[in-house]
Design a protein around this motif. Structure first.
Motif, mmCIF file in Angstrom:
data_model
loop_
_atom_site.group_PDB
_atom_site.id
_atom_site.type_symbol
_atom_site.label_atom_id
_atom_site.label_comp_id
_atom_site.label_asym_id
_atom_site.label_seq_id
_atom_site.Cartn_x
_atom_site.Cartn_y
_atom_site.Cartn_z
ATOM 1 N N LEU A 194 0.829 -1.192 0.000
ATOM 2 C CA LEU A 194 0.000 0.000 0.000
ATOM 3 C C LEU A 194 0.872 1.255 0.000
ATOM 4 O O LEU A 194 1.963 1.261 0.577
ATOM 5 N N GLU A 201 0.258 6.840 2.235
ATOM 6 C CA GLU A 201 -0.951 7.428 2.798
ATOM 7 C C GLU A 201 -1.979 6.375 3.230
ATOM 8 O O GLU A 201 -2.951 6.680 3.906
ATOM 9 N N LEU A 202 -1.735 5.117 2.836
ATOM 10 C CA LEU A 202 -2.613 4.027 3.240
ATOM 11 C C LEU A 202 -1.947 3.078 4.230
ATOM 12 O O LEU A 202 -2.342 1.930 4.375
ATOM 13 N N ARG A 234 -16.460 -0.666 -2.918
ATOM 14 C CA ARG A 234 -15.252 0.021 -2.439
ATOM 15 C C ARG A 234 -14.566 -0.732 -1.300
ATOM 16 O O ARG A 234 -13.514 -0.300 -0.828
ATOM 17 N N LYS A 243 -9.499 -5.610 0.561
ATOM 18 C CA LYS A 243 -10.323 -4.473 0.142
ATOM 19 C C LYS A 243 -10.848 -3.713 1.360
ATOM 20 O O LYS A 243 -10.928 -2.477 1.340
ATOM 21 N N LYS A 299 -7.983 -1.573 2.777
ATOM 22 C CA LYS A 299 -7.745 -0.379 1.952
ATOM 23 C C LYS A 299 -8.831 0.667 2.180
ATOM 24 O O LYS A 299 -8.547 1.866 2.274
ATOM 25 N N PHE A 300 -10.079 0.210 2.240
ATOM 26 C CA PHE A 300 -11.170 1.160 2.489
ATOM 27 C C PHE A 300 -10.987 1.839 3.842
ATOM 28 O O PHE A 300 -11.105 3.070 3.963
ATOM 29 N N SER A 314 -8.199 4.357 3.881
ATOM 30 C CA SER A 314 -8.512 5.530 3.056
ATOM 31 C C SER A 314 -9.414 6.506 3.806
ATOM 32 O O SER A 314 -9.598 7.647 3.362
ATOM 33 N N CYS A 315 -9.966 6.082 4.940
ATOM 34 C CA CYS A 315 -10.830 6.940 5.759
ATOM 35 C C CYS A 315 -10.066 7.666 6.860
ATOM 36 O O CYS A 315 -10.668 8.428 7.625
ATOM 37 N N GLN A 316 -8.771 7.419 6.987
ATOM 38 C CA GLN A 316 -8.010 8.063 8.063
ATOM 39 C C GLN A 316 -7.460 9.409 7.613
ATOM 40 O O GLN A 316 -7.207 9.638 6.434
ATOM 41 N N ARG A 368 -16.422 7.708 5.871
ATOM 42 C CA ARG A 368 -16.035 7.441 4.484
ATOM 43 C C ARG A 368 -14.897 8.380 4.095
ATOM 44 O O ARG A 368 -14.701 9.413 4.748
ATOM 45 N N PRO A 369 -14.152 8.053 3.049
ATOM 46 C CA PRO A 369 -13.010 8.880 2.656
ATOM 47 C C PRO A 369 -13.395 10.345 2.446
ATOM 48 O O PRO A 369 -14.412 10.654 1.822
#
Length: 331
Positions: free
Chosen positions: A7, A10-11, A229, A265, A268-269, A272-274, A284-285
Motif C-alpha cells: 500500500l 498514505e494508506l 469500495r 479491500k 484499503k477502504f 482511506s478513511c483516516q 467514508r473517505p
C-alpha cells in the motif's frame, strides 16, 4: 497479509497521529462541539482508551484521571450517566464497566463506588430486565432494545454477576428477534440490521448458546454487506461506513465466517478513511473524523490481524489480553 506492505504511504496506519488525535479530544473545552457531545462523554472515553490500547499506547491518557471521571458519573442506584449530572442509563453503565475492566480498576469501584460497589452496579442492570419477556430496558423509562440486552449481559459477565438475571429468558428474547434471512432486529419482527445482529450474536455467545444461530445463513447475509469500495453497509442498499467494520466483522468472527469477506479491500477502504496528518478516522473517505469511527475503524483492523494492532475480543469489544485476564484464560 502481504498486500499491506504494497500500500502507498498514505494508506499505512498513521499510529502516532491517531494517538495525538485521541489525546487532544479532552483539551477542546472552549469549543462549542465539545459541549454538544457531553451526552457521549463516558462512551467517548471508552472508545478512546480502547483505541489507544489497540494502538499499543495504553498509557497515553492518565489512568487515575480516567478512573476518577468514571466514578464521578455514578448514581446512588449503581448506574452511570454520560457525564456528572446526567441520568443513569444502561449504555453508559456498560461503558463504565468496560473502562474499569480495561484499566484493571474494579477494586476502585469496590472501594469508592456507590453503595455496595460491583453488586450495586449489578443490581442496577438486573433491575432493567423484563422478567416476563427477557428483554432489557435502557433506563427507568422503559425503552427496550437488543443493544441493552447485550450491554447488560456484557457488563454482568465482566463483573461475574450473570446469575442476577434470567439468562434463559434473555436467550429466548434474542431468538424471537431472528428473521428469515438469518439476521436479527432491534425487537421481534424488526428488520435485520448489522448493528442489532452483533448485539444478538454476541449476547448468545456470552450465554453459551451460539448453537441457536444459523451460521451459514447469517454469514451469507453479513458477507453481502461488503460493497464495491470494500467497506460494509448496515443493511441492503445503504452506503458503506467504517463503523460497520465492527458490527459486521465481529459478528462474522463470532460465528467463524470472517474468511467470507475480502480482507484486503476492507483494509484499503478503512485506511482511506483516516486523516494521516491530524489523526482519526471518518465514516467514508474525505469526511470529518470523530472518535466513534476512529474506534470502530481500528477494531476492524484488529479483527483483520493488521500489523502492530492489538487483538480485540469480538464478543466483549475489549482487547483480547484484557478478556484473558478477566476470565483467567491462557493464550
Amino acid at each position: 497479509m502481504s498486500g499491506i506492505q504494497k500500500l502507498p504511504d498514505e494508506l499505512q496506519l498513521a499510529t502516532a497521529a491517531h494517538v495525538k488525535y485521541i489525546q487532544s479530544l479532552d483539551t477542546k473545552k472552549d469549543e462549542y462541539e465539545y459541549w454538544l457531545t457531553e451526552h457521549l462523554r463516558l462512551n467517548g472515553l471508552y472508545w478512546g482508551l480502547t483505541a489507544l490500547h489497540l494502538l499499543r499506547h495504553p498509557d497515553a491518557l492518565p489512568r487515575n484521571e480516567a478512573i476518577n471521571f468514571v466514578l464521578s458519573c455514578q448514581h446512588e442506584t449503581g448506574g452511570f450517566g454520560a457525564a456528572p449530572g446526567h441520568d443513569a442509563h444502561m449504555l453508559y453503565t456498560v461503558s463504565a464497566v468496560q473502562i474499569l475492566v480495561l484499566l484493571d480498576a474494579l477494586d476502585e469501584l469496590e472501594k469508592r463506588g456507590k453503595g455496595s460497589g460491583k453488586a450495586q452496579v449489578g443490581k442496577f442492570i438486573a433491575d432493567l430486565q423484563n422478567r416476563e419477556t427477557g428483554a432489557f430496558a435502557g433506563d427507568e423509562w422503559g425503552e427496550e432494545d437488543t443493544r441493552f440486552l447485550y450491554g447488560g449481559l456484557n457488563a454482568l459477565s465482566l463483573l461475574g454477576l450473570l446469575d442476577l438475571v434470567d439468562l434463559n429468558k434473555a436467550v429466548e428474547y434474542v431468538v424471537a428477534c431472528a428473521n428469515f434471512d438469518g439476521g436479527y432486529g432491534v425487537s421481534p419482527g424488526a428488520e435485520s440490521h448489522s448493528g442489532q445482529i452483533f448485539t444478538c450474536v454476541a449476547a448468545l455467545a456470552i450465554a453459551g448458546r451460539k448453537d441457536l444461530i444459523d451460521v451459514d445463513k447469517l454469514g451469507s447475509w453479513l458477507s453481502e454487506r461488503q460493497v464495491a469500495r470494500g467497506g460494509f453497509n448496515g443493511r441492503p442498499e445503504k452506503h458503506e461506513d467504517v463503523c460497520y467494520n465492527w458490527w459486521v466483522l465481529a459478528s462474522l468472527a463470532i460465528i467463524d465466517r470472517a474468511h467470507w469477506i475480502d480482507r484486503e479491500k476492507l483494509i484499503k477502504f478503512t485506511l482511506s478513511c483516516q486523516d494521516a496528518e491530524k489523526g482519526g478516522l471518518s465514516d467514508r473517505p474525505g469526511n470529518m473524523v470523530d472518535i466513534w469511527h476512529t474506534f470502530f475503524g481500528l477494531t476492524g483492523l484488529s479483527l483483520l490481524d493488521y500489523p502492530d494492532v492489538e487483538h480485540i475480543d469480538p464478543v466483549y469489544a475489549l482487547p483480547k489480553s484484557t478478556i484473558d485476564r478477566v476470565f483467567g484464560r491462557t493464550t
